[in-house]
Design a protein around this motif. Structure first.
Motif, PDB file in Angstrom:
ATOM      1  N   ALA A 120       0.747  -1.229  -0.160  1.00  0.00           N
ATOM      2  CA  ALA A 120      -0.032  -0.111  -0.028  1.00  0.00           C
ATOM      3  C   ALA A 120       0.695   1.434   0.132  1.00  0.00           C
ATOM      4  CB  ALA A 120      -0.932  -0.028   1.215  1.00  0.00           C
ATOM      5  N   CYS A 121       1.691   1.216   0.797  1.00  0.00           N
ATOM      6  CA  CYS A 121       2.788   2.528   0.777  1.00  0.00           C
ATOM      7  C   CYS A 121       3.607   2.732  -0.423  1.00  0.00           C
ATOM      8  CB  CYS A 121       3.770   2.410   2.188  1.00  0.00           C
ATOM      9  SG  CYS A 121       2.771   2.784   3.755  1.00  0.00           S
ATOM     10  N   ASN A 122       3.831   1.589  -0.776  1.00  0.00           N
ATOM     11  CA  ASN A 122       4.702   1.628  -2.199  1.00  0.00           C
ATOM     12  C   ASN A 122       4.042   2.023  -3.408  1.00  0.00           C
ATOM     13  OD1 ASN A 122       6.851   1.296  -4.047  1.00  0.00           O
ATOM     14  ND2 ASN A 122       7.115  -0.935  -3.460  1.00  0.00           N
ATOM     15  N   MET A 123       2.792   1.797  -3.195  1.00  0.00           N
ATOM     16  CA  MET A 123       1.928   2.217  -4.453  1.00  0.00           C
ATOM     17  C   MET A 123       1.510   3.820  -4.029  1.00  0.00           C
ATOM     18  SD  MET A 123       1.459   0.244  -6.613  1.00  0.00           S
ATOM     19  CE  MET A 123       1.193  -1.592  -6.890  1.00  0.00           C
ATOM     20  N   ARG A 124       1.258   3.827  -2.912  1.00  0.00           N
ATOM     21  CA  ARG A 124       1.085   5.754  -2.730  1.00  0.00           C
ATOM     22  C   ARG A 124       2.243   6.456  -2.917  1.00  0.00           C
ATOM     23  NH1 ARG A 124       0.379   5.341   3.274  1.00  0.00           N
ATOM     24  NH2 ARG A 124      -1.515   4.378   2.806  1.00  0.00           N
ATOM     25  N   LYS A 125       3.169   5.799  -2.754  1.00  0.00           N
ATOM     26  CA  LYS A 125       4.550   6.504  -3.196  1.00  0.00           C
ATOM     27  C   LYS A 125       4.773   6.951  -4.547  1.00  0.00           C
ATOM     28  CE  LYS A 125       9.343   5.951  -2.275  1.00  0.00           C
ATOM     29  NZ  LYS A 125       9.493   5.677  -3.794  1.00  0.00           N
ATOM     30  N   ALA A 126       3.942   6.307  -5.511  1.00  0.00           N
ATOM     31  CA  ALA A 126       4.170   6.390  -6.901  1.00  0.00           C
ATOM     32  C   ALA A 126       4.113   7.822  -7.152  1.00  0.00           C
ATOM     33  CB  ALA A 126       3.259   5.723  -7.412  1.00  0.00           C
ATOM     34  N   ARG A 127       3.739   8.809  -6.592  1.00  0.00           N
ATOM     35  CA  ARG A 127       3.719  10.164  -6.790  1.00  0.00           C
ATOM     36  C   ARG A 127       5.285  10.632  -6.645  1.00  0.00           C
ATOM     37  NH1 ARG A 127       0.393  13.159  -2.683  1.00  0.00           N
ATOM     38  NH2 ARG A 127       0.973  14.869  -3.461  1.00  0.00           N
ATOM     39  N   ASP A 128       5.677  11.621  -7.499  1.00  0.00           N
ATOM     40  CA  ASP A 128       6.851  12.278  -7.598  1.00  0.00           C
ATOM     41  C   ASP A 128       7.734  12.652  -6.020  1.00  0.00           C
ATOM     42  OD1 ASP A 128       9.211  13.450  -8.078  1.00  0.00           O
ATOM     43  OD2 ASP A 128       8.434  14.753  -9.978  1.00  0.00           O
ATOM     44  N   PRO A 129       8.607  11.975  -5.535  1.00  0.00           N
ATOM     45  CA  PRO A 129       9.328  12.385  -4.233  1.00  0.00           C
ATOM     46  C   PRO A 129       9.727  13.849  -4.167  1.00  0.00           C
ATOM     47  CG  PRO A 129      10.425  11.002  -5.358  1.00  0.00           C
ATOM     48  CD  PRO A 129       9.459  11.160  -6.206  1.00  0.00           C
ATOM     49  N   ARG A 130       9.847  14.449  -5.188  1.00  0.00           N
ATOM     50  CA  ARG A 130      10.431  15.633  -5.307  1.00  0.00           C
ATOM     51  C   ARG A 130       9.369  16.745  -4.982  1.00  0.00           C
ATOM     52  NH1 ARG A 130      13.040  15.319 -11.158  1.00  0.00           N
ATOM     53  NH2 ARG A 130      11.060  14.566 -11.486  1.00  0.00           N
ATOM     54  N   PRO A 132       6.825  19.011  -3.072  1.00  0.00           N
ATOM     55  CA  PRO A 132       6.861  19.492  -1.614  1.00  0.00           C
ATOM     56  C   PRO A 132       5.854  18.978  -0.640  1.00  0.00           C
ATOM     57  CG  PRO A 132       6.296  21.227  -2.890  1.00  0.00           C
ATOM     58  CD  PRO A 132       6.413  19.980  -3.946  1.00  0.00           C
ATOM     59  N   ASP A 133       4.689  18.292  -1.029  1.00  0.00           N
ATOM     60  CA  ASP A 133       3.668  17.785  -0.105  1.00  0.00           C
ATOM     61  C   ASP A 133       3.846  16.109  -0.163  1.00  0.00           C
ATOM     62  OD1 ASP A 133       2.886  17.510  -2.719  1.00  0.00           O
ATOM     63  OD2 ASP A 133       0.756  17.703  -2.397  1.00  0.00           O
ATOM     64  N   PHE A 134       5.120  15.700  -0.584  1.00  0.00           N
ATOM     65  CA  PHE A 134       5.041  14.366  -0.847  1.00  0.00           C
ATOM     66  C   PHE A 134       5.022  13.550   0.323  1.00  0.00           C
ATOM     67  CE2 PHE A 134       7.924  10.601  -0.513  1.00  0.00           C
ATOM     68  CZ  PHE A 134       7.446   9.781  -1.319  1.00  0.00           C
ATOM     69  N   TRP A 135       5.674  14.011   1.589  1.00  0.00           N
ATOM     70  CA  TRP A 135       5.824  13.235   2.793  1.00  0.00           C
ATOM     71  C   TRP A 135       4.536  13.273   3.880  1.00  0.00           C
ATOM     72  CZ3 TRP A 135       8.908   9.705   3.797  1.00  0.00           C
ATOM     73  CH2 TRP A 135      10.260   9.596   3.093  1.00  0.00           C
ATOM     74  N   THR A 136       3.448  14.090   3.131  1.00  0.00           N
ATOM     75  CA  THR A 136       2.206  14.443   3.964  1.00  0.00           C
ATOM     76  C   THR A 136       1.032  13.175   3.660  1.00  0.00           C
ATOM     77  OG1 THR A 136       1.194  15.607   2.209  1.00  0.00           O
ATOM     78  CG2 THR A 136       2.368  16.909   3.963  1.00  0.00           C
ATOM     79  N   GLN A 137       1.479  12.363   2.834  1.00  0.00           N
ATOM     80  CA  GLN A 137       0.744  11.232   2.660  1.00  0.00           C
ATOM     81  C   GLN A 137       0.979   9.928   3.581  1.00  0.00           C
ATOM     82  OE1 GLN A 137       1.396   9.771  -1.565  1.00  0.00           O
ATOM     83  NE2 GLN A 137       3.494  10.467  -1.328  1.00  0.00           N
ATOM     84  N   PHE A 138       2.078  10.325   4.019  1.00  0.00           N
ATOM     85  CA  PHE A 138       2.356   9.028   5.242  1.00  0.00           C
ATOM     86  C   PHE A 138       2.182   9.454   6.550  1.00  0.00           C
ATOM     87  CE2 PHE A 138       5.153   8.592   1.387  1.00  0.00           C
ATOM     88  CZ  PHE A 138       4.494   7.243   1.149  1.00  0.00           C
ATOM     89  N   PRO A 139       2.185   8.443   7.436  1.00  0.00           N
ATOM     90  CA  PRO A 139       1.874   8.879   8.911  1.00  0.00           C
ATOM     91  C   PRO A 139       3.145   9.649   9.533  1.00  0.00           C
ATOM     92  CG  PRO A 139       1.727   6.443   8.658  1.00  0.00           C
ATOM     93  CD  PRO A 139       2.025   7.032   7.287  1.00  0.00           C
TER      94      PRO A 139
END
Length: 158
Positions: A120-130, A132-139
């Motif tokens: 689930a997290c690997n799929m959620r991480k499919a967004r571009d990690p560059r 600025p709001d990338f880390w807000t999707q995780f706990p």
């Protein structure tokens, strides 16, 4: 009628029925498949590493991640997802070797760039990690856990 050049596999996994089925749709015992019923978590992790190393070679990279480094990463995170801390032995959900910086964006298969992640997290991480709001999707705390591992892996020269 469309013909495939690939033969249909003898057995396929049916997740809904939680069993292997043959071409006729009947459930199949592991004895009939002539394979061990389950792989240990460690064996699955080693298989995963082998797949990631093959992918890296296919894309023209030489993988820098060794088996010892990958197992050290799993131990560091307590055999849990680096992002949501879901323990892999507590759930049937699969886990994967995740590239913090994706290979498509130049990330390498190295200890400092590879962490364990649930599907689930690997799929959620499919967004571009560059972004600025990338880390807000995780706990809360996911960024610190992952960056802590990166610092530790780079500091040890892994």
């Amino acid at each position: 009628m469309k013909f495939s050049s690939k033969p249909k596999p003898r057995f396929t996994w049916n997740a809904r029925r939680n069993c292997w089925i043959d071409r006729s749709g009947r459930s199949v015992t592991d004895k009939r498949r002539r394979r061990s019923p389950t792989l240990t978590l460690r064996d699955r992790a080693i298989q995963m590493l082998s797949t990631a190393q093959s992918r890296a070679r296919t894309s023209g990279q030489e993988p820098e991640l060794s088996q010892e480094q990958w197992l050290a990463s799993l131990e560091h995170f307590g055999w849990a997802c680096a992002y949501c801390t879901l323990r892999f032995d507590d759930t049937p959900r699969s886990f994967s070797l995740d590239h913090v910086v994706p290979m498509s964006l130049g990330g390498k298969t190295a200890a400092a760039n590879c962490v364990p992640a649930c599907t689930a997290c690997n799929m959620r991480k499919a967004r571009d990690p560059r972004r600025p709001d990338f880390w807000t999707q995780f706990p809360v705390g996911a960024k610190e856990r992952v960056l802590g591992w990166i610092r530790a892996a780079e500091g040890e020269g892994q």
